[in-house]
Scaffold this active site. Sequence first.
Site, PDB file in Angstrom:
ATOM      1  N   ASP A   8       0.852  -1.187   0.000  1.00  9.25           N
ATOM      2  CA  ASP A   8       0.000   0.000   0.000  1.00  9.25           C
ATOM      3  C   ASP A   8       0.884   1.232   0.000  1.00  9.25           C
ATOM      4  OD1 ASP A   8      -2.039  -1.799   0.182  1.00  9.25           O
ATOM      5  OD2 ASP A   8      -2.648  -1.270   2.222  1.00  9.25           O
ATOM      6  N   ASP A 129     -15.391  -3.447  -0.695  1.00  9.00           N
ATOM      7  CA  ASP A 129     -14.894  -3.138   0.638  1.00  9.00           C
ATOM      8  C   ASP A 129     -16.100  -2.824   1.508  1.00  9.00           C
ATOM      9  OD1 ASP A 129     -12.226  -3.204  -0.447  1.00  9.00           O
ATOM     10  OD2 ASP A 129     -12.634  -1.210  -1.263  1.00  9.00           O
TER      11      ASP A 129
END
EC number: 5.3.1.16
Length: 232
Positions: A8, A129
């Site tokens: 990330d 998500d």
Amino acid sequence: MKILPAMDLIDGKCVRLYQGDFNQTTQVGSDPESQLQIFIDDGAEIIHIVDLDGARSGKPDQLELISRLCAKSPVPIQIGGGIRNLETVKAYVEAGAERVVIGTAAVEDEYFLKKALKDYKKNIVIGIDARNEKVAVSGWETETEVDYIEFAKKMEEFGVETIVFTDISKDGTMQGPNLEQLKKINDAVGCKIVASGGIRNEADLDAVAQLGIEEAIVGKAMYEGTVKLRRS
């Protein structure tokens, strides 16, 4: 079980968030190019990279860096974060990304999603998500009233073949994946489900595999050494 080590990125650095909270950010690993090489040397079959800046801004803020990583990698790359139009999909595919994850735009822009599936179907992955079983968008900062199972079924109807599912409450916590929600989504659709969020050890990977899920994204546990790419 195929493990996708996660990288990330915020401002060109490798970071981890806690439950998707940008105020709880920890820098991890090496610089992105060195970390990529570590994953490759350790035996990664595919690597998951997220532009967290892009996820918030809605544009590919780290396209140049991620393109360099794609060019350097001999293994497939899966990219997410800030992919909201065809130009960005095209840019990442041309940079060498094998999979492009569409999240927010899959909820907010059906025209774009259908066009992306028409033009780049083999490259498109949908990121679902969820927080409290509702889909969240814009870098997980905005919750919708969309049920994650109903949305997965809709994506399957559109022709989506692969879904990355993350329970946001588990992400970065090292508390184990949400097996109940993973089972529900895997049972609800015929798409390939990629598990994400909370995986802390080999036992968690085995538990996910027992659900019939064959791929899992692993972040924090990879950096802390509790999960290794080469499993014994």
